[in-house]
Design a protein around this motif. Sequence first.
Motif, short mmCIF file in Angstrom:
data_model
loop_
_atom_site.label_atom_id
_atom_site.label_comp_id
_atom_site.label_asym_id
_atom_site.label_seq_id
_atom_site.Cartn_x
_atom_site.Cartn_y
_atom_site.Cartn_z
N GLU A 20 46.20 27.20 29.59
CA GLU A 20 45.09 27.62 28.72
C GLU A 20 44.14 28.54 29.49
O GLU A 20 43.67 29.55 28.96
CB GLU A 20 44.36 26.40 28.17
N ASN A 21 43.85 28.19 30.76
CA ASN A 21 43.01 29.07 31.58
C ASN A 21 43.70 30.40 31.84
O ASN A 21 43.07 31.46 31.84
CB ASN A 21 42.69 28.39 32.91
N TYR A 22 45.01 30.34 32.08
CA TYR A 22 45.78 31.56 32.32
C TYR A 22 45.76 32.46 31.08
O TYR A 22 45.59 33.68 31.19
CB TYR A 22 47.22 31.18 32.66
N ARG A 23 45.94 31.88 29.91
CA ARG A 23 45.90 32.64 28.66
C ARG A 23 44.57 33.37 28.51
O ARG A 23 44.52 34.54 28.14
CB ARG A 23 46.08 31.70 27.47
N SER A 24 43.49 32.64 28.80
CA SER A 24 42.16 33.23 28.69
C SER A 24 41.99 34.37 29.69
O SER A 24 41.50 35.45 29.33
CB SER A 24 41.10 32.15 28.95
N ALA A 25 42.41 34.15 30.93
CA ALA A 25 42.29 35.18 31.96
C ALA A 25 43.17 36.38 31.65
O ALA A 25 42.77 37.54 31.87
CB ALA A 25 42.66 34.60 33.33
N LEU A 26 44.35 36.13 31.13
CA LEU A 26 45.27 37.21 30.79
C LEU A 26 44.70 38.06 29.66
O LEU A 26 44.76 39.30 29.70
CB LEU A 26 46.62 36.63 30.37
N SER A 75 34.41 49.24 35.44
CA SER A 75 35.25 49.15 36.63
C SER A 75 35.04 47.82 37.35
O SER A 75 35.99 47.18 37.80
CB SER A 75 34.95 50.32 37.58
N ALA A 76 33.77 47.39 37.44
CA ALA A 76 33.48 46.11 38.10
C ALA A 76 34.05 44.95 37.30
O ALA A 76 34.61 44.01 37.86
CB ALA A 76 31.97 45.95 38.26
N GLY A 77 33.92 45.03 35.97
CA GLY A 77 34.46 43.97 35.12
C GLY A 77 35.98 43.88 35.21
O GLY A 77 36.54 42.79 35.24
N ARG A 78 36.63 45.03 35.28
CA ARG A 78 38.09 45.03 35.40
C ARG A 78 38.53 44.41 36.72
O ARG A 78 39.50 43.63 36.76
CB ARG A 78 38.63 46.45 35.27
N THR A 79 37.81 44.71 37.79
CA THR A 79 38.15 44.14 39.10
C THR A 79 38.00 42.63 39.09
O THR A 79 38.89 41.90 39.57
CB THR A 79 37.24 44.75 40.19
N LEU A 80 36.91 42.14 38.52
CA LEU A 80 36.70 40.69 38.44
C LEU A 80 37.76 40.01 37.59
O LEU A 80 38.27 38.93 37.93
CB LEU A 80 35.31 40.39 37.88
N ALA A 81 38.13 40.64 36.47
CA ALA A 81 39.14 40.07 35.57
C ALA A 81 40.49 39.99 36.27
O ALA A 81 41.21 38.99 36.14
CB ALA A 81 39.24 40.91 34.30
N GLN A 82 40.84 41.01 37.01
CA GLN A 82 42.12 41.02 37.73
C GLN A 82 42.13 39.98 38.85
O GLN A 82 43.15 39.32 39.08
CB GLN A 82 42.39 42.41 38.28
N GLU A 83 41.00 39.82 39.53
CA GLU A 83 40.92 38.82 40.59
C GLU A 83 41.05 37.41 40.02
O GLU A 83 41.75 36.55 40.59
CB GLU A 83 39.59 38.96 41.34
N ARG A 84 40.39 37.15 38.90
CA ARG A 84 40.48 35.82 38.27
C ARG A 84 41.91 35.55 37.82
O ARG A 84 42.43 34.44 38.03
CB ARG A 84 39.52 35.75 37.08
N LEU A 85 42.56 36.54 37.23
CA LEU A 85 43.94 36.36 36.79
C LEU A 85 44.86 36.10 37.98
O LEU A 85 45.75 35.24 37.91
CB LEU A 85 44.41 37.61 36.02
N HIS A 86 44.62 36.80 39.07
CA HIS A 86 45.43 36.62 40.27
C HIS A 86 45.30 35.20 40.82
O HIS A 86 46.31 34.56 41.17
CB HIS A 86 45.02 37.64 41.34
N LEU A 87 44.08 34.68 40.86
CA LEU A 87 43.85 33.33 41.38
C LEU A 87 44.50 32.28 40.50
O LEU A 87 45.12 31.33 41.00
CB LEU A 87 42.34 33.06 41.50
N ILE A 92 49.19 28.52 39.05
CA ILE A 92 50.33 28.18 38.21
C ILE A 92 51.62 28.21 39.04
O ILE A 92 52.51 27.36 38.86
CB ILE A 92 50.44 29.13 37.00
N GLN A 93 51.73 29.15 39.96
CA GLN A 93 52.92 29.21 40.82
C GLN A 93 53.04 27.96 41.67
O GLN A 93 54.13 27.42 41.88
CB GLN A 93 52.86 30.47 41.68
#
Length: 329
Positions: A20-26, A75-87, A92-93
């Motif tokens: 559910e967290n992954y879906r939100s971050a994605l 640009s800052a928002g995109r960076t934060l979103a990508q970092e959250r998704l990566h974490l 999940i891995q």
Amino acid sequence: MKPLSNQQRLHQVNTEQLFENYRSALGHAASYTYGMRWTMVRNTEYLFRDRDRRGNGKSLGPRSAQTEELLAAFSAGRTLAQERLHLITEKIQEQARLNKALRLNRVARVVARVLRELDEAGLHDNFTVIGTQALYAYEAAAGSHFLLELLASGDVDLRYDARQKMIIVSEKLDGNGLLGLLKKADKTFECVRENGYRAANAGQFMVDLVIAPRGMHAAEKITFSESDLVAVEVPGLQWLLNSPKLDTVAIDEDGWPVPIRVPDPRAFALHKAWLSGLPTREPLKKPRDLDQARAVAQLVQDQMPQLSFDSTLTSLHGDVRKMLPVLIR
């Protein structure tokens, strides 16, 4: 069937919560897919926000301190979103490795990839998994595992609700149709025949696009792009179409979560029992249909007491509801 251990149940729940967290971050990261850029119009730079891969979008105004701030914030928002998704992906891995060690990994990779692609395209609610693959959803929701002999299947049936607007689904599929989405999951998928309802990959795993009968007045083909799958009408599916749905998260062969939408398990069991008695049903499939129907009915009685067979589903045809004594003894 075999109930899950307490440890397995704990990690099943953890997987659902992580997903559910992954879906939100994605989804949040996806909102930044089409970026912002400066474009020159009549010797003036404008900030342009893209909306699709074809370059469609809108202007946010000429270059100024305000539009430069908009670009910086984006640009800052995109960076934060990508970092959250990566974490979250890393979490999940890690969970996936635990799921494999605990033997929670069940759904075939190709099925899981197709269902995740549908989910990421925003089409989870548009397609319902019916047939054998639905059993993975029931066991995940109930905290049990069916015998593997009930589960083995080389295909998945995707039932589309033809009452919905096809143009909206087509747009979510980026104009490439369902076959285009299948190719994202496995590039070897191809239509088995032109204007057919079935696609197969190099390993001969098949995906069928099916719909409920629509009546003689509905002549329009159900397809989402040129050279795409064309849905086939399957008698009896109108009862599953109108039954309640179950949304849950199963676990694939790699230990990854899989979002899956299926008919209510009571409807599935009654419908499968009805299929097993049809004179037109292939003789080889009848015993398996009845075994699956009884297994799901038993699962409901043992592990899902909130779903009572006493209140027979009114969306089902009378002939289907009459199969209850075959299941409940």
